[in-house]
Scaffold this active site. Structure first.
Site, PDB file in Angstrom:
ATOM      1  N   ASP A   8     -13.672  63.214  70.085  1.00  0.00           N
ATOM      2  CA  ASP A   8     -13.590  63.879  68.784  1.00  0.00           C
ATOM      3  C   ASP A   8     -14.165  62.899  67.766  1.00  0.00           C
ATOM      4  O   ASP A   8     -13.466  62.003  67.296  1.00  0.00           O
ATOM      5  CB  ASP A   8     -12.139  64.226  68.445  1.00  0.00           C
ATOM      6  CG  ASP A   8     -12.022  64.913  67.092  1.00  0.00           C
ATOM      7  OD1 ASP A   8     -12.907  65.718  66.753  1.00  0.00           O
ATOM      8  OD2 ASP A   8     -11.044  64.638  66.373  1.00  0.00           O
ATOM      9  N   GLU A  67     -17.058  67.657  70.669  1.00  0.00           N
ATOM     10  CA  GLU A  67     -17.018  68.818  69.787  1.00  0.00           C
ATOM     11  C   GLU A  67     -18.370  69.009  69.110  1.00  0.00           C
ATOM     12  O   GLU A  67     -19.009  68.043  68.694  1.00  0.00           O
ATOM     13  CB  GLU A  67     -15.928  68.615  68.732  1.00  0.00           C
ATOM     14  CG  GLU A  67     -15.576  69.867  67.964  1.00  0.00           C
ATOM     15  CD  GLU A  67     -14.350  69.663  67.096  1.00  0.00           C
ATOM     16  OE1 GLU A  67     -13.238  69.905  67.588  1.00  0.00           O
ATOM     17  OE2 GLU A  67     -14.520  69.252  65.942  1.00  0.00           O
ATOM     18  N   ASP A 139      -6.365  62.872  66.102  1.00  0.00           N
ATOM     19  CA  ASP A 139      -7.723  62.729  66.646  1.00  0.00           C
ATOM     20  C   ASP A 139      -7.707  62.595  68.165  1.00  0.00           C
ATOM     21  O   ASP A 139      -8.575  63.131  68.853  1.00  0.00           O
ATOM     22  CB  ASP A 139      -8.431  61.523  66.012  1.00  0.00           C
ATOM     23  CG  ASP A 139      -8.676  61.725  64.525  1.00  0.00           C
ATOM     24  OD1 ASP A 139      -9.199  62.786  64.150  1.00  0.00           O
ATOM     25  OD2 ASP A 139      -8.332  60.819  63.736  1.00  0.00           O
TER      26      ASP A 139
END
EC number: 3.1.21.10
Length: 172
Positions: A8, A67, A139
């Site tokens: 991430d 992502e 996160d």
């Protein structure tokens, strides 16, 4: 056993999560956050690169997932996120990893059941799904969710492939 690294990316913290498929479900290996430091953009990007490289070396994943960029309201933020993603992808690719990309909506749909889930819901599901003692940092939870989403996708593709193969065999 397939081991997946989820990333991430972020300009302040880059979350990572490592999971593997075992016993018919995802199993937790590790997670954490790379604290991005440095005065200049180049120093911060180097920090992400070195941190991701270290995580890959330490956990030796088979595959990786990250992502996708989403269109932020602030163009400057979107640009910084894109740069962080690029450096993380490069770090993984240089070590021979294939890197899959998933939208935030798909990741949330995969682990929470709805694409507009809140961060706390992702944290809760990662704690429950991976049998963690405590909720992971936000996160790190997102990175774990990305890795779990990739595992689910890979398992589905393998099942479809084996079904297709067996059907082809029966039709002959």
């Amino acid at each position: 056993m397939l081991k997946v690294l989820g990333i991430d990316p972020g300009s302040r913290f880059t979350g990572y999560g490592v999971v593997e498929w075992g016993g018919g479900k995802p199993r937790y290996v590790a997670s954490g956050c790379i604290r991005v430091t440095g005065e200049t953009l180049a120093e911060r990007l180097r920090c992400i690169y070195l941190g991701v490289t270290q995580v890959v070396s330490m956990y030796a994943p088979d595959e990786a997932a990250i992502e996708q960029v989403f269109m932020a309201r602030n163009a400057d933020s979107a640009l910084k996120l894109g740069q962080a993603r690029g450096v993380a992808i490069l770090a993984m690719a240089e070590q021979g990893l294939q890197v899959a990309e998933y939208s935030a909506k798909k990741v949330k749909q995969s682990v929470v059941g709805k694409g507009n889930a809140e961060k706390w819901q992702v944290q809760h599901m990662m704690q429950a799904m991976l049998d963690l003692q405590a909720k992971p940092q936000a996160d790190a939870a997102d990175a774990l969710a990305i890795a779990v989403c990739h595992l689910h996708t890979q398992q589905s593709l393998m099942r479809i492939g084996s079904v297709s193969s067996s059907r082809r065999g029966r039709m002959r």
